[in-house]
Enzyme design. Structure first.
Site, PDB file in Angstrom:
ATOM      1  N   LYS A  80     -65.101 -24.353  32.621  1.00 29.54           N
ATOM      2  CA  LYS A  80     -64.231 -23.183  32.770  1.00 29.54           C
ATOM      3  C   LYS A  80     -63.032 -23.270  31.823  1.00 29.54           C
ATOM      4  O   LYS A  80     -62.591 -24.361  31.453  1.00 29.54           O
ATOM      5  CB  LYS A  80     -63.772 -23.026  34.226  1.00 29.54           C
ATOM      6  CG  LYS A  80     -62.807 -24.089  34.675  1.00 29.54           C
ATOM      7  CD  LYS A  80     -62.223 -23.790  36.057  1.00 29.54           C
ATOM      8  CE  LYS A  80     -61.236 -24.896  36.423  1.00 29.54           C
ATOM      9  NZ  LYS A  80     -60.623 -24.765  37.727  1.00 29.54           N
ATOM     10  N   LYS A  91     -61.725 -36.068  40.840  1.00 26.13           N
ATOM     11  CA  LYS A  91     -60.612 -36.938  40.428  1.00 26.13           C
ATOM     12  C   LYS A  91     -60.951 -38.389  40.756  1.00 26.13           C
ATOM     13  O   LYS A  91     -60.702 -39.299  39.970  1.00 26.13           O
ATOM     14  CB  LYS A  91     -59.319 -36.543  41.151  1.00 26.13           C
ATOM     15  CG  LYS A  91     -58.820 -35.148  40.824  1.00 26.13           C
ATOM     16  CD  LYS A  91     -57.966 -35.181  39.588  1.00 26.13           C
ATOM     17  CE  LYS A  91     -57.679 -33.822  38.947  1.00 26.13           C
ATOM     18  NZ  LYS A  91     -57.401 -32.715  39.837  1.00 26.13           N
ATOM     19  N   LYS A 141     -56.124 -24.915  31.631  1.00 27.66           N
ATOM     20  CA  LYS A 141     -54.882 -25.315  30.987  1.00 27.66           C
ATOM     21  C   LYS A 141     -54.947 -26.753  30.503  1.00 27.66           C
ATOM     22  O   LYS A 141     -54.278 -27.138  29.555  1.00 27.66           O
ATOM     23  CB  LYS A 141     -53.742 -25.179  32.000  1.00 27.66           C
ATOM     24  CG  LYS A 141     -52.656 -24.184  31.629  1.00 27.66           C
ATOM     25  CD  LYS A 141     -52.180 -24.361  30.283  1.00 27.66           C
ATOM     26  CE  LYS A 141     -51.706 -23.318  29.361  1.00 27.66           C
ATOM     27  NZ  LYS A 141     -50.935 -22.272  29.868  1.00 27.66           N
TER      28      LYS A 141
HETATM   29  P1  TYM Z   1     -54.325 -22.170  39.140  1.00 32.51           P
HETATM   30  O1  TYM Z   1     -52.878 -22.216  38.738  1.00 32.51           O
HETATM   31  O2  TYM Z   1     -55.220 -23.223  38.599  1.00 32.51           O
HETATM   32  O3  TYM Z   1     -54.944 -20.788  38.750  1.00 32.51           O
HETATM   33  C1  TYM Z   1     -54.360 -19.544  39.111  1.00 32.51           C
HETATM   34  C2  TYM Z   1     -55.482 -18.535  39.393  1.00 32.51           C
HETATM   35  O4  TYM Z   1     -56.316 -18.390  38.227  1.00 32.51           O
HETATM   36  C3  TYM Z   1     -57.694 -18.543  38.600  1.00 32.51           C
HETATM   37  N1  TYM Z   1     -58.414 -19.169  37.460  1.00 32.51           N
HETATM   38  C4  TYM Z   1     -59.543 -18.697  36.919  1.00 32.51           C
HETATM   39  N2  TYM Z   1     -60.297 -17.613  37.204  1.00 32.51           N
HETATM   40  C5  TYM Z   1     -61.372 -17.375  36.434  1.00 32.51           C
HETATM   41  N3  TYM Z   1     -61.751 -18.165  35.383  1.00 32.51           N
HETATM   42  C6  TYM Z   1     -61.036 -19.263  35.056  1.00 32.51           C
HETATM   43  N4  TYM Z   1     -61.396 -20.018  34.013  1.00 32.51           N
HETATM   44  C7  TYM Z   1     -59.872 -19.575  35.835  1.00 32.51           C
HETATM   45  N5  TYM Z   1     -58.935 -20.558  35.795  1.00 32.51           N
HETATM   46  C8  TYM Z   1     -58.057 -20.300  36.798  1.00 32.51           C
HETATM   47  C9  TYM Z   1     -57.664 -19.437  39.826  1.00 32.51           C
HETATM   48  O5  TYM Z   1     -58.820 -19.241  40.617  1.00 32.51           O
HETATM   49  C10 TYM Z   1     -56.399 -18.974  40.533  1.00 32.51           C
HETATM   50  O6  TYM Z   1     -56.659 -17.877  41.387  1.00 32.51           O
HETATM   51  N6  TYM Z   1     -54.448 -24.186  43.747  1.00 32.51           N
HETATM   52  C11 TYM Z   1     -54.127 -22.967  43.002  1.00 32.51           C
HETATM   53  C12 TYM Z   1     -52.702 -22.460  43.193  1.00 32.51           C
HETATM   54  C13 TYM Z   1     -52.311 -22.209  44.610  1.00 32.51           C
HETATM   55  C14 TYM Z   1     -52.733 -21.121  45.437  1.00 32.51           C
HETATM   56  C15 TYM Z   1     -52.050 -21.298  46.665  1.00 32.51           C
HETATM   57  C16 TYM Z   1     -53.603 -20.051  45.238  1.00 32.51           C
HETATM   58  C17 TYM Z   1     -51.436 -22.962  45.350  1.00 32.51           C
HETATM   59  N7  TYM Z   1     -51.280 -22.412  46.569  1.00 32.51           N
HETATM   60  C18 TYM Z   1     -52.238 -20.407  47.731  1.00 32.51           C
HETATM   61  C19 TYM Z   1     -53.786 -19.154  46.310  1.00 32.51           C
HETATM   62  C20 TYM Z   1     -53.113 -19.350  47.523  1.00 32.51           C
HETATM   63  C21 TYM Z   1     -54.303 -23.248  41.518  1.00 32.51           C
HETATM   64  O7  TYM Z   1     -54.206 -24.391  41.082  1.00 32.51           O
HETATM   65  O8  TYM Z   1     -54.431 -22.130  40.732  1.00 32.51           O
END
Ligand code: TYM
Length: 341
Positions: A206, A115, A209
């Site tokens: 990857k 970022k 969204k």
């Molecule tokens: P987020 O919302 O970006 O994604 C949710 C979950 O999806 C997985 N993921 C992927 N796995 C494989 N290939 C991809 N292209 C891909 N894109 C997303 C992510 O690894 C995730 O497991 N910071 C976290 C949210 C969060 C969180 C937490 C997770 C907040 N607090 C506490 C675990 C524990 C996030 O932005 O996930």
């Protein structure tokens, strides 16, 4: 006791990367874990506002994610499903953790650095000094650590991209426990066995969204026609035949990964590559689409039904908030007394 915790951002209906990387595990753990294991899943709306959000849109997206989580088969009787902001203890523990967390560690984290390097108002050697980037974005990992630690989670199922955040959460435990005694529990990561799912239009990055192109991702509520069309136009290469080589042939390798995840016979990407070695790209993509459509079957219809049932979703929201507050309160009592608050 085992406690599973994980979170997802309310960016609307989850995509295939979210599903394969994390959500499918969330569902499977309902059967794999003993009934005594607590399963806690959060829709992290406080994390979402680290970037600008329109209030009405955010509200809508939270609902969409909730309906999607139920549609893939999370059982609200078995799991606690809740909005992060409905449990104030997440923010409260974050502050306490922030007081023992190191700025140096945070500023070395890859998401922040990426970022920072995109931010025209700061230069790398100047660091964040001249930056317009927000404090909330910088402290994002501290809130994520609080999410996990406030529920005393022992296991966190996430995709590959969250590994560094999990390491930071363990670092927060070390720092806090060093200062105040052994009160917080270090969480282990459960990484999805499948590889990262890559973008369909740019298979070296990857699936996400935030990517502008709609065709770069498959939503778990896409129609069979959408899926066929997006897979059909996925970027591959012009080398003849199909083979598995993520570095040299990222497009085909990503499709093989996706196929493998949904393959009824559970063959590996490399095994599938051998079987389809001499198949044309068109036929191969149709085969991948068939497997994916079968694998996601039912999610869309359940999602549409649930989305129309507002009073049911409201009930789940209330119940989730209540159960999560209860779970978090136990830790807050321990932490506050340890700190002298
Ligand atoms: P987020 O919302 O970006 O994604 C949710 C979950 O999806 C997985 N993921 C992927 N796995 C494989 N290939 C991809 N292209 C891909 N894109 C997303 C992510 O690894 C995730 O497991 N910071 C976290 C949210 C969060 C969180 C937490 C997770 C907040 N607090 C506490 C675990 C524990 C996030 O932005 O996930």
């Amino acid at each position: 006791p085992r406690v599973v915790f994980s979170g997802i951002q309310p960016t609307g209906v989850p995509h295939l990367g979210n599903y394969v990387g994390a959500l499918r595990q969330w569902v499977n753990l309902q059967h794999e874990e003993k009934p005594s294991t607590k399963l806690i899943y959060s829709i992290v709306d406080l994390h979402a506002i680290t970037v600008p959000q329109k209030p009405e849109v955010l509200k809508q997206r939270k609902r969409e994610v909730l309906a999607a989580l139920l549609a893939i088969g999370l059982d609200p009787e078995r799991c606690t499903i809740f909005y992060q902001s409905s449990v104030p203890a997440h923010s409260e523990l974050m502050w306490i953790l922030a007081c023992t967390a190191s700025v140096g560690y945070l500023s070395r984290m890859t998401q922040w650095k990426s970022k920072l390097s995109l931010d025209s108002s700061s230069t790398l050697d100047q660091g964040p000094v001249g930056s317009r980037l927000k404090l909330g974005l910088f402290s994002y990992p501290v809130l994520q650590a609080a999410d996990i630690l406030v529920h005393r989670a022992t296991h966190v199922p996430v995709g590959h991209d969250q590994q560094q955040h999990l390491e930071f959460a363990r670092e927060c435990v070390t720092n806090f426990n060093h200062a105040y005694g052994n009160h917080l529990v270090p969480p282990s990561t459960i990484i999805s066995p499948a590889q990262r799912i890559m973008s369909l239009t740019d298979p070296t990055s990857k699936m996400s969204k935030s990517h502008k192109a709609q065709r770069s991702r498959i939503l778990i509520t896409d129609t069979p026609e959408d899926i066929r069309s997006k897979i059909g136009s996925a970027l591959t290469d012009s080398t003849p035949g199909v083979s598995y080589d993520p570095a040299a042939r990222p497009g085909f390798s990503n499709l093989l990964e996706i196929y493998s995840v949904f393959d009824a016979e559970k063959r590996s990407p490399a095994q599938l590559a051998e079987i389809y070695a001499h198949t044309s790209p068109k036929i191969f993509k149709e085969t991948v689409s068939d497997a994916l459509i079968a694998g996601l079957h039912g999610i869309r219809d359940r999602y549409l039904d649930l989305s129309a049932n507002e009073s049911y979703l409201e009930k789940i929201e209330k119940e989730g908030a209540r159960k999560a507050q209860e779970s978090a309160q136990e830790t807050m009592d321990i932490v506050k007394s340890a700190v002298g608050l």
